[in-house]
Design an enzyme around this catalytic site. Sequence first.
Site, PDB file in Angstrom:
ATOM      1  N   ALA A  13       0.815  -1.224   0.000  1.00 38.01           N
ATOM      2  CA  ALA A  13       0.000   0.000   0.000  1.00 38.01           C
ATOM      3  C   ALA A  13       0.841   1.264   0.000  1.00 38.01           C
ATOM      4  O   ALA A  13       0.313   2.362  -0.127  1.00 38.01           O
ATOM      5  CB  ALA A  13      -0.953   0.002   1.194  1.00 38.01           C
ATOM      6  N   ARG A  18       9.031   7.389  -4.944  1.00 38.50           N
ATOM      7  CA  ARG A  18      10.344   7.536  -5.581  1.00 38.50           C
ATOM      8  C   ARG A  18      10.434   6.875  -6.966  1.00 38.50           C
ATOM      9  O   ARG A  18      11.368   7.135  -7.713  1.00 38.50           O
ATOM     10  CB  ARG A  18      11.437   6.989  -4.657  1.00 38.50           C
ATOM     11  CG  ARG A  18      11.872   8.032  -3.639  1.00 38.50           C
ATOM     12  CD  ARG A  18      12.996   7.526  -2.784  1.00 38.50           C
ATOM     13  NE  ARG A  18      12.512   6.611  -1.770  1.00 38.50           N
ATOM     14  CZ  ARG A  18      13.310   5.769  -1.115  1.00 38.50           C
ATOM     15  NH1 ARG A  18      14.586   5.697  -1.401  1.00 38.50           N
ATOM     16  NH2 ARG A  18      12.799   4.968  -0.193  1.00 38.50           N
ATOM     17  N   GLN A  74      -6.026  -0.463   1.951  1.00 41.39           N
ATOM     18  CA  GLN A  74      -5.677   0.383   3.093  1.00 41.39           C
ATOM     19  C   GLN A  74      -5.705   1.800   2.537  1.00 41.39           C
ATOM     20  O   GLN A  74      -4.764   2.232   1.868  1.00 41.39           O
ATOM     21  CB  GLN A  74      -4.266   0.026   3.604  1.00 41.39           C
ATOM     22  CG  GLN A  74      -3.853   0.836   4.819  1.00 41.39           C
ATOM     23  CD  GLN A  74      -2.343   0.786   5.055  1.00 41.39           C
ATOM     24  OE1 GLN A  74      -1.554   0.542   4.151  1.00 41.39           O
ATOM     25  NE2 GLN A  74      -1.949   1.032   6.297  1.00 41.39           N
ATOM     26  N   THR A  80       2.921  -0.014   8.798  1.00 42.25           N
ATOM     27  CA  THR A  80       2.918  -1.432   8.420  1.00 42.25           C
ATOM     28  C   THR A  80       1.991  -2.261   9.324  1.00 42.25           C
ATOM     29  O   THR A  80       1.364  -3.215   8.855  1.00 42.25           O
ATOM     30  CB  THR A  80       4.342  -2.004   8.476  1.00 42.25           C
ATOM     31  OG1 THR A  80       4.973  -1.604   9.708  1.00 42.25           O
ATOM     32  CG2 THR A  80       5.192  -1.505   7.323  1.00 42.25           C
ATOM     33  N   ASP A 104       7.353  -5.151  -2.524  1.00 43.13           N
ATOM     34  CA  ASP A 104       8.522  -4.570  -3.188  1.00 43.13           C
ATOM     35  C   ASP A 104       9.822  -5.242  -2.767  1.00 43.13           C
ATOM     36  O   ASP A 104      10.909  -4.712  -2.976  1.00 43.13           O
ATOM     37  CB  ASP A 104       8.579  -3.052  -2.954  1.00 43.13           C
ATOM     38  CG  ASP A 104       8.541  -2.679  -1.480  1.00 43.13           C
ATOM     39  OD1 ASP A 104       8.560  -3.592  -0.629  1.00 43.13           O
ATOM     40  OD2 ASP A 104       8.501  -1.475  -1.172  1.00 43.13           O
ATOM     41  N   GLU A 157      12.948   1.330  15.339  1.00 42.39           N
ATOM     42  CA  GLU A 157      13.039   2.015  14.046  1.00 42.39           C
ATOM     43  C   GLU A 157      14.186   3.014  14.093  1.00 42.39           C
ATOM     44  O   GLU A 157      14.468   3.602  15.147  1.00 42.39           O
ATOM     45  CB  GLU A 157      11.714   2.726  13.740  1.00 42.39           C
ATOM     46  CG  GLU A 157      10.595   1.788  13.348  1.00 42.39           C
ATOM     47  CD  GLU A 157      10.990   0.910  12.176  1.00 42.39           C
ATOM     48  OE1 GLU A 157      11.123   1.404  11.054  1.00 42.39           O
ATOM     49  OE2 GLU A 157      11.186  -0.307  12.406  1.00 42.39           O
ATOM     50  N   ASN A 172      16.212  -5.161  10.401  1.00 41.43           N
ATOM     51  CA  ASN A 172      14.914  -5.765  10.132  1.00 41.43           C
ATOM     52  C   ASN A 172      14.626  -5.731   8.636  1.00 41.43           C
ATOM     53  O   ASN A 172      14.605  -4.666   8.028  1.00 41.43           O
ATOM     54  CB  ASN A 172      13.832  -4.971  10.888  1.00 41.43           C
ATOM     55  CG  ASN A 172      12.441  -5.495  10.629  1.00 41.43           C
ATOM     56  OD1 ASN A 172      12.267  -6.695  10.351  1.00 41.43           O
ATOM     57  ND2 ASN A 172      11.452  -4.635  10.724  1.00 41.43           N
ATOM     58  N   SER A 390      15.641 -13.762 -54.873  1.00 40.03           N
ATOM     59  CA  SER A 390      15.884 -12.548 -54.088  1.00 40.03           C
ATOM     60  C   SER A 390      14.933 -11.420 -54.474  1.00 40.03           C
ATOM     61  O   SER A 390      14.497 -11.322 -55.614  1.00 40.03           O
ATOM     62  CB  SER A 390      17.316 -12.066 -54.329  1.00 40.03           C
ATOM     63  OG  SER A 390      18.206 -13.029 -53.825  1.00 40.03           O
TER      64      SER A 390
HETATM   65  C1  UD1 Z   1       9.984  -1.051   7.432  1.00 36.68           C
HETATM   66  C2  UD1 Z   1      10.254  -1.528   8.867  1.00 36.68           C
HETATM   67  C3  UD1 Z   1      11.750  -1.438   9.174  1.00 36.68           C
HETATM   68  C4  UD1 Z   1      12.506  -2.273   8.174  1.00 36.68           C
HETATM   69  C5  UD1 Z   1      12.172  -1.825   6.726  1.00 36.68           C
HETATM   70  C6  UD1 Z   1      12.778  -2.788   5.750  1.00 36.68           C
HETATM   71  C7  UD1 Z   1       8.263  -0.933  10.145  1.00 36.68           C
HETATM   72  C8  UD1 Z   1       7.679   0.006  11.123  1.00 36.68           C
HETATM   73  N1  UD1 Z   1       9.498  -0.690   9.784  1.00 36.68           N
HETATM   74  O1  UD1 Z   1      10.337   0.324   7.403  1.00 36.68           O
HETATM   75  O2  UD1 Z   1      12.002  -1.918  10.477  1.00 36.68           O
HETATM   76  O3  UD1 Z   1      13.895  -2.159   8.400  1.00 36.68           O
HETATM   77  O4  UD1 Z   1      10.744  -1.837   6.520  1.00 36.68           O
HETATM   78  O5  UD1 Z   1      12.601  -2.322   4.463  1.00 36.68           O
HETATM   79  O6  UD1 Z   1       7.608  -1.869   9.741  1.00 36.68           O
HETATM   80  N2  UD1 Z   1       3.235  -0.395   3.697  1.00 36.68           N
HETATM   81  C9  UD1 Z   1       1.873  -0.489   3.623  1.00 36.68           C
HETATM   82  N3  UD1 Z   1       1.114   0.378   4.338  1.00 36.68           N
HETATM   83  C10 UD1 Z   1       1.651   1.322   5.144  1.00 36.68           C
HETATM   84  C11 UD1 Z   1       3.063   1.409   5.210  1.00 36.68           C
HETATM   85  C12 UD1 Z   1       3.821   0.529   4.490  1.00 36.68           C
HETATM   86  O7  UD1 Z   1       1.333  -1.335   2.908  1.00 36.68           O
HETATM   87  O8  UD1 Z   1       0.897   2.070   5.769  1.00 36.68           O
HETATM   88  C13 UD1 Z   1       4.050  -1.356   2.919  1.00 36.68           C
HETATM   89  C14 UD1 Z   1       4.891  -0.706   1.838  1.00 36.68           C
HETATM   90  O9  UD1 Z   1       4.210  -0.715   0.600  1.00 36.68           O
HETATM   91  C15 UD1 Z   1       6.127  -1.583   1.796  1.00 36.68           C
HETATM   92  C16 UD1 Z   1       6.245  -2.110   3.227  1.00 36.68           C
HETATM   93  O10 UD1 Z   1       4.958  -1.960   3.810  1.00 36.68           O
HETATM   94  O11 UD1 Z   1       5.965  -2.693   0.944  1.00 36.68           O
HETATM   95  C17 UD1 Z   1       7.280  -1.360   4.043  1.00 36.68           C
HETATM   96  O12 UD1 Z   1       6.938  -0.013   4.105  1.00 36.68           O
HETATM   97  P1  UD1 Z   1       8.018   1.122   4.212  1.00 36.68           P
HETATM   98  O13 UD1 Z   1       7.309   2.429   4.314  1.00 36.68           O
HETATM   99  O14 UD1 Z   1       9.037   0.980   3.183  1.00 36.68           O
HETATM  100  O15 UD1 Z   1       8.656   0.788   5.639  1.00 36.68           O
HETATM  101  P2  UD1 Z   1       9.996   1.355   6.226  1.00 36.68           P
HETATM  102  O16 UD1 Z   1       9.704   2.647   6.875  1.00 36.68           O
HETATM  103  O17 UD1 Z   1      11.059   1.323   5.221  1.00 36.68           O
END
Ligand code: UD1
Length: 455
Positions: A13, A18, A74, A80, A104, A157, A172, A390
């Site tokens: 979601a 980027r 969502q 997350t 991703d 985090e 993580n 040809s």
């Molecule tokens: C998250 C982790 C972090 C980890 C990192 C690895 C949490 C709080 N943090 O951080 O510990 O090191 O991933 O890449 O989980 N997504 C949703 N809905 C939301 C937010 C995110 O579906 O509301 C999905 C995104 O599409 C993505 C994944 O969850 O596929 C991770 O989201 P992202 O925002 O990249 O998390 P990070 O802040 O990088």
Amino acid sequence: MPKQDIAVVVLAAGKGTRMKSKLHKVLHAIGGQPMLHHLLASVESLSPAKTVIVVGAEREQVEAAVADCEIVTQSEQLGTGHAVMMTSEALETYSGDVLVLYGDVPFIPTSLMRDMIAAKAETENTGLVVLGFRPYDPAKYGRLVTAADGSLERIVEYKDASEAERAITLCNSGMMLIEGDKLFTWLDRLSNKNAAGEYYLTDLVEVARKDGRTVAVVEAREEDVMGINSREDLANAEAAFQTRKRRAAMAAGVTLIDPATVYFSHDTKLGSDITIEPSVFFGPGVTIEDGATIKAYSHLEGVRVRAGAAIGPFARLRPGADIGEGAKIGNFVEVKKAKLEAGVKVSHLSYIGDAYIGADANIGAGTITCNYDGFLKFETHIGAGAFIGSNSALVAPVKIGDGALVAAGSVITEDVSADALAVARGRQAEKQGFAKEFREQQASKKAAQAAKKGK
Ligand code: UD1
Ligand code: MG
């Protein structure tokens, strides 16, 4: 593994800002296939009871691209943890464990998923398994704070971490396996009082521990949990994918003269004792059988090249081309939706589209099947052993019989009988001495003009 043991939740979601794209991030292609499909292919090997994908914007795009998955929305990206909460209805009647993956992060192998399942099964008290890794650059990943016994105490985090916590190298990956019948009670206890104001899935670690459960860590290699956020990440993922494909091809008995310049698709099928010269591109749907050679600078998509055939250099084989055993396609030849039987030769500068060519026919340089009238497509049928001179244009629909000869430079608009000769061009005429007379005449005219100007 019995079907009811595991459900998979794929988080997708996030806005993917980027990527700067109208296409949903998880649908960007790697090896000619959306990254989401790479992930779902690995998930499929687990035979999960259910796969739920959480999407935000562009739900329709994801819906159109996948089958056999439930999709939930969502609408606001509140973290997350919040994203996983969105699956409560979809998983209402399901009580097995839940594996959370990221859409991703497409290359996570099934074996790692199984390692997580095995780690959870090790002791009955393990309520959660987190997939960690030690990245070359820990950057802004969440850090795993472990106890002396190796179990996980909490995930902090980056934004919320102290200097000492930021120095931790175990990070993580984001993926975790959660005890199914606890999942939603635990999620209910999450709060968003943190630096990002989000419901962190990572806080489940502390919640589970408060419930008296232990949390295990499985360590992954960085390349297996590589995430894609930008076009540059996408290119890096493509490179990693191609490296794996090239290695697999060579291990299976394919010679790649310059592996780094050969590009495969997710579904490229290669036999053995094949040689692929430098700078060859395989789009989706290509099968190459044993002993074939693909010469330099060729582009193939949706085609079958049968045993011992030779393609290129500089050949373009488009969807529906079926090149027979030992056949030869030479330079600057394009073939589309055409079946060529064994031993056919199209050696130079031709377009063969919507055609059938019988065994051992020889198609001369510059032959064109004229398959399109601006509205509809028509078929050209060339019999076995025919010889097309040809620079011939075969205006479809048209049939050339077995063993027939077509004279060079012909424009063939009517069927040609088997073993006949067809000549369809202006007859050659000769005027003795004409060229010489013409030169003399023109030269004297030119001299007269020059004399006039000179006055
Ligand atoms: C998250 C982790 C972090 C980890 C990192 C690895 C949490 C709080 N943090 O951080 O510990 O090191 O991933 O890449 O989980 N997504 C949703 N809905 C939301 C937010 C995110 O579906 O509301 C999905 C995104 O599409 C993505 C994944 O969850 O596929 C991770 O989201 P992202 O925002 O990249 O998390 P990070 O802040 O990088
Ligand atoms: Mg991220």
